[in-house]
Structure formats: structure tokens, C-alpha cells
Design a protein around this motif. Sequence first.
Motif: not given
Length: 1495
Positions: A974-975, A980, A1387
Motif C-alpha cells: 500500500c504505497n 507508485n 495506498g
Amino acid sequence: MILLPFDAKFVLLQRRRPTPMPELPQELWLMIAQHLEYEELEKLLGLNRIFYGLVMDIRYREVGLLDSDPSRFLRKIESLKLPDLAVRVRVLTLWPHATWNTIHPTPKVSRPVQTTGNRKRWFRFSFRTIRQYFNRSRRSQSGPTLVLPVDVPPVDPVSFVTMSWEDRVCGMISAAENLNNVEELNVRWDNTEHPPSCPLLETFLTASGRNLRRLSLDIPLEILDTYVPSPIALTRLQELKIKIVLSRGRMNRRSPASGSMDRLATLINGLSGTLQNLSIESCGHLNFSTFFKAMDQFPHLLKFSLAIPFDIYHIPDPSGLNRLLGNCELEDLSIRSRFCYVDDLPRLSNVTQSWYKRCFQGVSFKGLKALQLGLGAPFTINPENMESLKPLLQTPTSLRILDIQLTKKEFDEKRARQKAEKEKKKKGTIGKREAKVKGVWRFDETQAKFDLFIPLHHLWMGYMSELLGLLQPPASGISSSQAMPSSSSMHPKLVKADFHGSIMTVRQSKNPCLVGLSGIVIHETENAFKVVTSKDKVKQDNEVVELEVATGVDQVDLQEGEAAEAILHRAQKALVEAQPAPPFVAVLLVEVHPAADLILEVAVVLLAVEGPAAPPLVVEAVHHTELINAFKSLKVIPDRPLRPGYGTQGNAITLRANFFPMRLPKGPIYDYNVEISPTTDVNRLKARVFQLMELSPMCAPHLPYIAHDRSQRLVSARKLPQPLNIQVPFYEEPDTAPSANSKVYIVSIVFERELQPSQLTDYMSGKAGARDYDPLPLVSALNLILQQRSSRTGVRVGKNRFFFPTSAHKVSLGPGVEAWQGFYSSVRPTFKQLMVNVNVCMTAFVEPGNLADALNSFSRSSRGAMPTLPKGMARVKVKTQHLGHTKPVKKVGTTSARNTKFECAELGGTVSVEQYFLKKYKIKLRYPADLPVIDIGSAKKTVWVPAELCDIMPGHPYGKLNDKETAQMIRYACNPPRVNAEAIVNEGLPTLGLAPIASPIDGFGISIEAEMTVIPARELRPPRLSYKAGNANIRDGSWNILDVKFHRGARVTSWWVVVIRDGVGIIEGPGDLKLQGLVAGFASKCARSGMIMPEGRPRLIPISLRPENADPARVNAINDIRTILKRSIEPGKKPSFILVLLERRDNFIYPAIKRIGDMELGLQTVHMQLEKALKDEKKQDQYFSNVALKVNTKLGGINHLLDDGAMKWLTKKKTMMVGIDVTHPGPGSREGSPSIAALVASVDDSFVQFPASLRIQKGKQEMLGELENMLVERLLAYERKNKVLPQRIFVFRDGVSEGQFDTVIKEELPQILGAFKKFETKERKSKYRPQLSIVICGKRHHARFYPTNSANADRNGNTRPGTVVDKGVTAVFDFDFYLQAHAGLQGTVKATHYTVVYDENAFTADEIQQGTHDASYLYARATKAVSLIPPAYYADLACERGRCYINDFLVDDKTSTSGRGRFDREEERKRVFDAARQSWGQGLHDDVKESMFYI
């Protein structure tokens, strides 16, 4: 007072009664945290565990142990002794002298500069600030008492002084052992004469450094062994930076320190298996020749940096350096020379040229991409040694020249400039600060008249015309024949130009009164403009301003929230329509920080009107209109309907999408079929044959322009000769050549067809004749081309996901399991543009290492038997140490090497595996009796090998994760969106070979842009909700129900409480006050929410289960529960529901209770986890609210409704909403286990109650086999409730991929129509044919959207709830859209992809998009909008409930020991399926089948 985390700012007040805090759901606390600055969140650290976790994650991510004050240092150590805090540390910076000074206090020494993290945030805390905060808190009579949500033992501050040095060392060791998740360690030395030892560092490297990825050592060479133990067990280290120094007093000595250099080489060699980045820096007189000679090979080294005295005196024999460079496949090389501290070295002689040759002679830098050269003396480049440096300069695409020394001419010019500045100062020229003090720029308000400065403006216009190379301003109008200047030359000129006399206009400001302000600049400073307006007012601008230049330059009006790309595109369009049209327009956007007076951005953009226009950043809206108009000429059919139009509702916004424009090749692509003889169905063998084929002389010349799937298809940019039959002698690794009797495969490449890109271009243009064109063959060929490089360098998992063993993003999930970050890529045809969809993905892999170590780590699951591997590691590949063969593990034996015996003629009879390896290979086993043997043989022959002689190969995907591993995976995957997006552009494109373009993509003439595409989107407004009492205020897609009542509360006649006591001891017995309080609290919550509850207490049924170790499969425990529940039911007196209280949840008890209640006894059950319900009283009310939502829905109640406007699209005719889903057996299921199909349907016009029909069918079968009967059941239920059948049916189908859309039409649509025909009976006397629409709901896509404006983003950087996308990245001929109805709590948020595949209701774009969005707020068991429309969501829940009914088949808890045997697998599958069908029986009990039992 208690000891808090070392930077906390409050204390625990135990004597005051805490002020009650509001009880809010966890999601709401997270949203509150999103709107708080860090400083505000820090003050609320003790409010609840959510805030505590967020703040602690930020504070403890980077920790620096740099304090020279022993008490401050020890406070940090005490905090790190708490595992809850230590596990959050990712970056650790250590000053060894601080450690030594803490153990043996000395006079205060200044600590080195902290370079990572926020030093002020970490170290501004002291006991004085705690005491001040304590006093303020005592004086304050308002506000809540802050309670730290973690148990910390009290520590007297005086103990920091009285603590013995032994206790201090033990504290450091204890803290170091807790730092298990540190990924980066920086060790800095302070250049003291006597470097201290560091037990903290030694303990960390030996006990807690297993997750370390980056290590930076700045240590004295003489005490290397004292600091760093050897060998060092850092199995995951990828980056090592070492600064080699000598202690003071030895810097200027000629000391080769050969022994220390050898130890340093030994240290680095121990890391050769994983090291990817190595940096060595030296600042002393050392002999590096022996050092480089002692260095081993580094197979994974990609980046090498040297900053040492690079000359013949410090590397007299460069052969070791030459060998090291030759054995590495470097991509990045940096060589910079450092000055030596020895002053009496002789000058370099002519031997330097030959020395250079010996450094680089014979070294091939084929993969080198980036090169840095330091040109400072003595490593000078001159014509004599340029020939020696040629190998370095052949392949790099990036070259940086550093450390360039000034020539004599440049030095003289610099001295002349300095002299001129001094002369200027003597003449009295003053600077800005002095001018401000003296009031040089102070204006008299009476003289600040606009008219007085008009001549200055005219002078400035002439100045700009001359500066930019324009014609002088004409008297009137603008000449359209004027030449357009270059924007690249305008940018530096405009940025550095003088703007006194220019006209500035404020277009954006935090002060709305300044917006629109325009005037002539009378004073320009570095950070602001002072203007005089037409009303003779002096104003100062430090906001976003716009410059107006008359000559060939026009003004662009900014709109609030509009992105720069849209501004420029709109300006260009307006200029095209202008008469007469100016030749160009220049726009200068200057953004200045309003508080700090800092210029943030200066952008100059030149838009051409004449000549070719640049491609628009966003596809023109007029083009989309043309597409819709073109569709009007086509026949309208319900199957795969065309898009009727684009949505218009909502606020228009601009987004970026992870799609990259791609240019098609000009010529055809030649498609070939590949046949291998003799044939094989083993994919591993096929892949190896293709790998060997590429080495063949017949194939090698074609490699730059061919791509294949390693199975049966090959595509080429050029025609290949026919016939093309390639002989491939087969051999396995580690062999380097075939043997004389090697098996020979014939690979036949047979031409099949030409694929014309022009046809795909017509399809993407929306031409009517291209509607029936199938783009899949060409698109799949393009995917083969784009993925060819990834398939060679990475590991493919799934369809289009690739993971790379050299990736730096690897995280441990548990024993033997680690998560790898990879990338997904897929070609997607969109309107007028071919796109490449690239996304970040993660999956679990088996951690490489010795198989014996893996077995020992999994020994706990063996329950006392011989250790074995989990099912997730089935068929893992291992490499044998004694022979070097790579084989898959066929099975894990049940006996040890000492007890496993076989016949061996070579050794004279029966021998054990232990004896065989001792006599045959002289190998004495470490675990001859403790670990099982491993079978790496074939189906025909068993080959036993000891586990300790097998090394697990990297790149083997892991199977099903357990709950703990899954939680770890979610945590690391969960970035935030920014992380991302940067990973996609900066890492994904280069790794996949898409930017820059890698072979064979360039061989096909394909190009890909390296920037994400920009697309239009909209934000839809949320609907209004209604409750029986109270109002729900929607914010960011969610709301609370603290003061509301259910719209229709259910009536509860009686209810039971079943307490499952499972050995944990949370509840002591029926009279436990905690139990009584929980039951009373839940009953009160239900009553307050509007449910009608009976008087008195519920019936309490305690059930004590047998210990798990005596009942591993819990069969006896389940039978006890079944017996007690049956015995408790009186005829005709079933309870409305049963509240089941679980002490813990496993894989057997919870599913069994659901099966007993739903299928056997017909009882509604709802579960609570006692640990959650009793853990925190503050969260208990919210927990009760969530359970009450479920109970009310199960019993037929209505929690909330939408307003009439939002329901209009559903209620204008009698409508039934249907949800369909299928769930399949997972990796841990028994072969032959069935899939479960679920169909839910609404029963009235409130669209809240959705009873379900369930069926089992053949495993892995996605299309429903009994859809017709299931739909008939739901139609009959609707008719019973409404006395009429629905006129319209909306089906929302979940779980179907894009390639199965036509399959739904072909297989499921006839069953739906067949269900309608079953109602055409003689008794009804009429035909029944409702209007039908089928919408596919897809969540398994990789489209991600990123806001371009912070006004359209939430606190995490995600798009906001209600975001809908139907242009730019959607299909050409399909009626589809992306909708994100929910808020992303963590995320990167993912929208749902909706596609209308069948439509008889003539949906408009706005109707289906806004209607789907509004319906997402009707989900019954949550107070927030959900990501999937509720009918499809409910179908998914019903499928999951069906898994509980056949849990024995879907949860196979057996590990991979010795296999099943050799009976036929098909027979086994049939036997398992028949057993599952028998276990399913008649399905749901009649008492629950017409309720939402699954909710």
C-alpha cells in the motif's frame, strides 16, 4: 511520570478523570488524520492507537543515534527497547563516539551533522519540555486527558545518571536486537585519534541485520575488525558504501596497511552474492593493488564507484582492478581521483600512459549506460592516454565530467572578475539590502501615478522586442507574417529580463482581493513585484502572476483549478480562431511562495499558430463528438452496444493515467507458428529449447527483430526464410555444451499470416467498417514484442506481470517468504491512440537460501513430526551443492538421511543416504537425523538428496499466504500514489525496456513516450441519504451514524449468546462482568439504532472446546457445537439470531458455525471477536454499530435509503437489480474442489434486501451452469413480495475478464432468457420478457489515475470519491467507464471498470454512471460508499459464505510431504467433486434462504 518515546511531548495523567472522547469509526479517524498537519497530529498522539501508529511510523522511520549527551542517548535506547517502536525503524544513523561516550562519559564532543530525516523533529525534546507540558496540562481545565495507547514501564529519570556501564551496554544490545526491520544503516566516524568500539553496531550486524539493504561505513581502517564482525551475515545487502580512512596522525604517513586492506576485501567478498552497488572512497596513502587482487567476482554488481588516489603510486599493479572490472556486467561506473595526503610524492612520469592501458585493456563494457569521470589531477585526460580510455566511452548513454580544474586563462578571468567587483564597491555601488536600508526604492505615494509610468512601459516594450529578436511594435495590429522566435531561446531571456515597466496581472492568490489586480511594475525584487494600478494605487504581488508583452504576445486568462496543460491548449485554440491571428503567444507563469517570498516555478511557454501545431495533451472533445456521430450510422443492437455518448454530469477535472502513448510500426508484423519435435507438454522444457534456439547460428542473426512466447508463437518485423527448421541439441545447466548423446529437438518456424497495423489504426479511429475487426492477434503480438526483454531478464507470474531478481524492492513476509516488487505491462487500443498500460505490482516469492534452513524455520508446523515444507513451496527449484544440478523438488520425504536406505551396487549393497554422501563425495552431513531427505528425481526414478545440500533458487513464486503474511504484504504494497507513479516512470519503464527502447522493440520500429498520458475526467456529486431520525452528512464518501436511527428497524423476538471458549481464557464464565457488560452494551446499541429488542437478557450458552493439539482438524469441537445447538432449540421457538463470541478465529470453527446455522439448523448467526470487542472500550461502541448494521439487515430491516432523485433511474419502472459472481478454489484447495456460484437479487423498490441463490459447479468454471434455475428462484421471490414480476432487470456481473465478454453473451444470456420463458405458462396467459441489461464489473485491471491539481486530490494524493473516466483510456467500440465511488484510505486507490455488454434499456452515459455512483452508497453493512456496486458486492459475499459450507475441501491443511500416489488425477478430481456435492446436500435451510444470511 513515565518514560515515553524519546520525542514525545506529553505525559500520562493518571489521577485525573479523562474527558470522554467521541466514539468514531476507525475509517473516520483515518480521514481526520488526513486533514491534520504533522505538528497537529503530533499533539494528538495519545488520543487513540490510530494517531499513535501514524505518528510513530513517521518519527521512527529514520532514527539517528548521534547524541553526545549520555542521558539523551540512553532515552532513545530505552525507546528502541520497545518492540512496538523498534520495528518501525527503517533508516538508522549511528555515531560510534556517542555510544562510547554513553558507556564511559567524557567531556562533551560535538556530534556530526545529521543528514537524513528531520533533525529538529527528532531531537528538540527534553525533560524540561515534558515538565513544562505537564504543568500546562495540570493548569488546563478543558480538553481531554491524553493517554498513551502503549504500555511503557515507568523509569525514573535519575536512573540515567546512576545506571552502571554494564547496564548501559545491556540496554544497547537489547535495543539492537529489536531493530529487525532496518533497511539502511549509516555509520559515521568523527576523526578522533582513538576510535571507540561500538557494541551497539556489533550486535545489530550479527543479530538484527537480516533485512539490511544499504550499508554506509565511515570507519578507521585499523579497527575494521572491531567494528564489523567477519564473516558478516547480511544476506540481503544490495548497496555498500565504504569510506576508508586512517586515524589522525597517520593520514600523512606512507602506510600500506596491507593486512587491514585484506580484511576489508574479505568483508566485501562475503557480500558478493547480493551486492549490486559498491562505492569505495579513500583519503589516505594506501596500496590498493593487493586489495583489488583479493576481490572476488560480483555477479550481480551493476554500479561501481571509486573515489581514491587513482594513480600508479596507489595502484602500482592494476591487474586486480582490471580483472574486477572485466568480471562485472556494470551499468554505472564512476571513477574520481582523490588527492593523497603525502606531499613528497614525485611527479607523474611517462609510465602513466602504459599504466592506463593496464587498467582498462581487454575490458568490455557492453552494458555500461552511465559513466562519471573525475578529471582532476592526477587522473588527467590528454591525447596520449585517450586511446586507453576508449573502452569506457563506447556504450554509455550518459556521461558526466566532474572535478574539472580551471585552466590558467580561466583562473585569470576569475581573478579579474573579483577585482572588478572590488572596484565597483569602491565606487559606491550598493546592493539590494543596503539600498533597502537607505530607502532608495521608497516611493512617494503622491508621485505613484499610472500615467507617469506609461512611457516607461513603452520603453520596456521596445526593450523586450529587441531582447527577443522581434520586430518593433507596430502602430496598430499585429503582422501575421512575423517570424516566430524559438521558445528555447526565449526562456532564459525572459527569466533573466528586467520587468520594470511591464504590465503584471495577478491570476491566483490566497488573498482573493488581489486576483485580477493589474498594473505597471515600478519595482522588481528577487521575490516580488510592486505595481501601480490604473487607479494610482501601489500594490505588491508575490502570488501567481501573468506577464503581458504586446509585440506578438497575448494575454491568457486563468481559471480556478485549471491545469497548465489545459490553459495552454485552450489558449492555442483561441488564437487559431482569432482574426487577425498573431504568429505566436508567449506566456510567463511565475509562482511565488506567499509566505517565504521564494520563487517556486518560472515557466515560459511559446504556442505557435502558424506552422504545424503540437499534438494536444488531451484528446480534443470535438473528436469524441465525431466518434459518437459515426456510431449513429451503425445498426443499434443490444449485444455489445456502442457508446451512446459521453457523460456530462459532475465537475470537469484533468488526470494523468498510467498509460503511455505508443506508435505502431509502419510495416506488417509477420506471425509464425512454432512446432517442436519431438513434442513436449512440459513448459520448462519448451522454454529451455527456445533459450538454446536463440544461441543457434540460424536464429542469432534474427534476434534484433523477432519475439516469441517460449511455447508456440513467434513474430518478426521481417520475413524469415521458409522453410526454417533449426536443430537444437538439448542440455541443462550447469553444462555449457551438449554431450555426444544429447537429445536433439527440431524447431520448425512456419509462416501463418501477416498482421497489418493499418487495420488496427482504422479500428482505433472508430471507422464503421472496423467494428467487427478483432484486434487481439495484433495486440497480443505487440505484447510479445514489448515483453520479450522482460521475459529474458525477469520472472513472469501470471499473464503480464514480471518480477526481477535484481530488484532492490524486496521485503520479508515471514520465514522463507519475501515480497518482490515488479511491473505489469499491456498494450491497450484506445480512441485514436495505442497505449501501453504500466503498473506496479507485488507478489510473494520463496526466499532463496539453504533448504535445510528453510525446513528448520517451518518445523513448528510439523506438529512433532519430521519437518516439511508448506504447500506454497511445492515444486520449488533447488540447486545441488555437490553436482550443481538445478531440479524441482518432487516431494519431501518422511525419514532422515540416516534412516533412508537404498541399494547401491557401487558401494556394495544397501547404504543409507548419509553413508552414500560420506563415501561417494566425502561430505559429512550436519543434520543426518534431524531433517528429511528430498526427492529431486523424476516420475520414474526417485533421487534422495539431503536438504542441507540443496540451495533454493531465486525467482520461485510462493503459493497461498497465511493471515500474518497477507497482512505484511498489504502493509508493504500500500504505497501512496506519488510513490507508485514515480516507480512506474523512473523504474518500471527502464526495467521493462520501454524507455529507453530496448531490443527487440526498436527492431520493429515501435516508439513509446516516457510520460503518462493526460485525460479528462469528472467528479460526480454524492447522493443524499435518509434515516428514520437524524441526518447523515457525507464527506469524502463516508458518514457517521452516531445520532441516527435505522430507516426500518428489525423486530427481535428472542436472541441467544453463544460463548465459544477455546483455551484463551478471555471470558472466565457466565458470570464474568466483562461478558455481561458486552451483552448489555450490544443490546443497548441495537435498541438505540432503532431495532425492537425484547425485554430481559438473552439466553447464554457457553461451549468449551477441546484443546487443538488433541483435535487438530477440530472435528470433535465442531460436533460438540452442533450437538449443543441442536439440543438448545425448542420446537417452534428458534431465536431471531445468535450472537457468537469467539476467543480466536481459525480455519475450522468459524466456517463450521456458519454451515451449521445456514444449512443444517436454519439459524441466523453473527460473530464477534472477543479480543476486538473488549480490547478498547472507546472503540467498543463503533464495533457494536458495525455488528448492528449486519443484524438489522439479516433480519429484514433497512439501515438507510437514498433520496428520491438518486433512486429515479431505478424506480421509473418496476426494476430488479441482480448481482452474479463465481469464486474458485484457491491454491490450498484439494484438486477437484468445486467452484461456488452466487446470484443475488433485489425484492422491492428500496433495493436494500438482496436474498441469494447458491450453487456449486465444476472447479475453475467461470460461467454459471445453473443460472436459469437460480434466476427463476429470485424472480419468484420478487413476485411473492410485489405480486408482480419486474419490467426491467439490471444484471451486474462480477469476476469476468475482458476476453470473456462474448462468452457471457454466448453462454449466460441464453440461460437468462430461458428463465424468462419459464414464466410463460398456461396459467399466466401472457408472455414475460422484461427489458434486460448486463453490466460487467471489473476490479482486476491495472488502470490508475493521478490528480494533476491538488484541489482534486485527497490528503493521500488519490483522486476523490465520485471520480469517473470515460475518455482517453477507454475502449473504442465498447460502452465502458471507470468509476471510483469510494475513498482510498491507504495506498493507491483503484477505480472499478464497468462495461455494458448487453443493453435493452437504452442506458445513457450519465444515467448509468451517476446511477452506479449513487447506488454505491446503498451498501448495507457500512457507512461509506463502496468500490463495487452493491449487487455485485453482495454476490461476492455470498460466494465467500458458500466457501464455509465446503470448507473441508477448500482448506487443505496438509503440507507437501510425499504426494498422493500414482492413481489417475482425473479420477481423484471426480471423487473430490462428488464428495463436495454430497457435503453440499440440499443447500441453504428454508428458514434463511430468503434473507441476507451472508451479510
